[in-house]
Scaffold this active site. Structure first.
Site, mmCIF file in Angstrom:
data_model
loop_
_atom_site.group_PDB
_atom_site.id
_atom_site.type_symbol
_atom_site.label_atom_id
_atom_site.label_comp_id
_atom_site.label_asym_id
_atom_site.label_seq_id
_atom_site.Cartn_x
_atom_site.Cartn_y
_atom_site.Cartn_z
ATOM 1 N N GLU A 186 -5.718 -7.990 0.041
ATOM 2 C CA GLU A 186 -6.453 -7.734 1.293
ATOM 3 C C GLU A 186 -7.870 -7.344 0.911
ATOM 4 O OE1 GLU A 186 -4.913 -4.856 4.113
ATOM 5 O OE2 GLU A 186 -2.840 -5.526 3.807
ATOM 6 N N GLU B 107 0.815 -1.226 0.000
ATOM 7 C CA GLU B 107 0.000 0.000 0.000
ATOM 8 C C GLU B 107 0.845 1.271 0.000
ATOM 9 O OE1 GLU B 107 -2.805 -0.270 3.246
ATOM 10 O OE2 GLU B 107 -3.585 -2.193 2.574
#
Length: 343
Positions: free
Chosen positions: A269, A177
């Protein structure tokens, strides 16, 4: 759609030419499954780890992919008393027939703000909780900061080496991320982060001989892509609103746009689970999902840990784990003997 179908055909060629057979066999299976099935996956918790058993009790199946984290193995945490447990748990998971993926909430090597509650040392992977400057560190290989980056990479490499010695291939998802900027490795833009990714790849592969790794890049933006020679698989992290079972096809297409090369795309995720029927309908054929831990999956009722309906309702959880499109742990082939593809 035609170029899409071509993009779903991925050759099981790893970026590391010296990749171990265990990694090559896993990649062969992943390429065979891609576009045809989605592997169910679940991240385990940090302090308590009831996720797998809660899912198994509710659906009759364990997920195919177990998600683990080297968070508590970061040197700036261990020197404050934290104890990493996930290497041993991942080894157990592999021996039970599951696939292992690891991320690393990398606590900054130094310069932790250490002001609880929001910026305590245990939140040292967040940009707000450290003044560690990745750009300065990467610009000066003679600096203490750069040396500490190497120290930390070496510490985690030692744990990955234990898994390699046990024959465990790892879907390795570091520096995740990054484009969000909320983690220190993404706080100074793409350039120093890409350099850190390449440094980590070179050091782990060449110095530490970690030939059991399949490199999963999860930067979430094209500008952060380190290049096809440094990425085996692309992961996207998508948190839909509660009880929204959309396929996330827009994010699947975004992931496809990072490169013209055919790379596997995974939902590395997620919050709520995507509905397999919608995935098939939309062509959002994520190779695996990995639901985040805690209240995304379970809640406490009196003295018992039970499935939580907060994000994914019970019926959808059952549907996903029993759907012909999805793969659960009991449906995985013998990955130790899975046939290698020969060109």
């Amino acid at each position: 759609m035609n170029d899409w179908s071509q993009r779903m055909k991925v050759e099981p060629k790893l970026i590391n030419p010296q990749a171990d057979d265990c990694a090559r066999r896993l990649m062969a299976y992943l390429c065979d499954a891609y576009g045809k099935r989605m592997l169910t996956g679940q991240q385990i918790g940090v302090h308590a780890t009831p996720e797998m058993d809660v899912i198994q009790r509710e659906t009759g199946h364990y997920p195919a992919v177990g998600g683990f984290d080297f968070m508590n193995d970061s040197p700036s945490r261990t020197e404050r008393g934290s104890v990493g447990t996930d290497t041993a748990l991942a080894l157990q998971w592999w021996r039970a027939g599951g696939i292992v993926t690891f991320c690393w909430h990398w606590n900054a090597p130094k310069d932790l703000v250490d002001q609880p509650p929001d910026n305590g040392w245990h939140r040292g992977f967040y940009t707000t909780a450290t003044t560690f400057d990745i750009a300065n560190a990467m610009d000066d290989p003679s600096s203490e900061e750069y040396a500490l980056l190497l120290r930390d990479i070496d510490a985690i490499s030692g744990l990955l080496a234990q898994l390699r010695e046990a024959g465990v291939p790892v879907l390795w998802r570091p520096l995740h991320e990054a484009s969000g900027g909320w983690f220190w490795w993404g706080a100074k833009g793409p350039e120093p982060c890409i350099r850190l990714w390449k440094l980590m790849y070179d050091r782990m592969t060449r110095l530490h001989g970690l030939h059991n790794l399949i490199w999963v890049w999860n930067g979430q933006h094209k500008d952060w892509y380190p290049g096809d020679a440094y990425v085996d698989i692309i992961g996207e992290d998508v948190y839909s609103p509660a009880r929204n079972y959309q396929s996330n096809v827009d994010r699947f297409r975004q992931a496809l746009s990072y490169t013209n090369a055919a790379k596997i795309i995974a939902l590395s995720e997620n919050g709520p689970l995507p509905d397999p029927d919608r995935m098939i309908e939309d062509g959002a054929l994520w190779l695996w999902n990995c639901t985040w831990y805690g209240n995304f999956v379970h809640k406490q009722e009196e003295r018992e840990t039970v499935v939580s309906d907060q994000y994914t309702e019970r019926e959808m959880l059952k549907k996903v784990y029993r759907h012909p499109f999805t793969v659960t742990r009991d449906e995985l082939p013998d990955l130790i003997r899975y046939p290698l593809h020969h060109p």
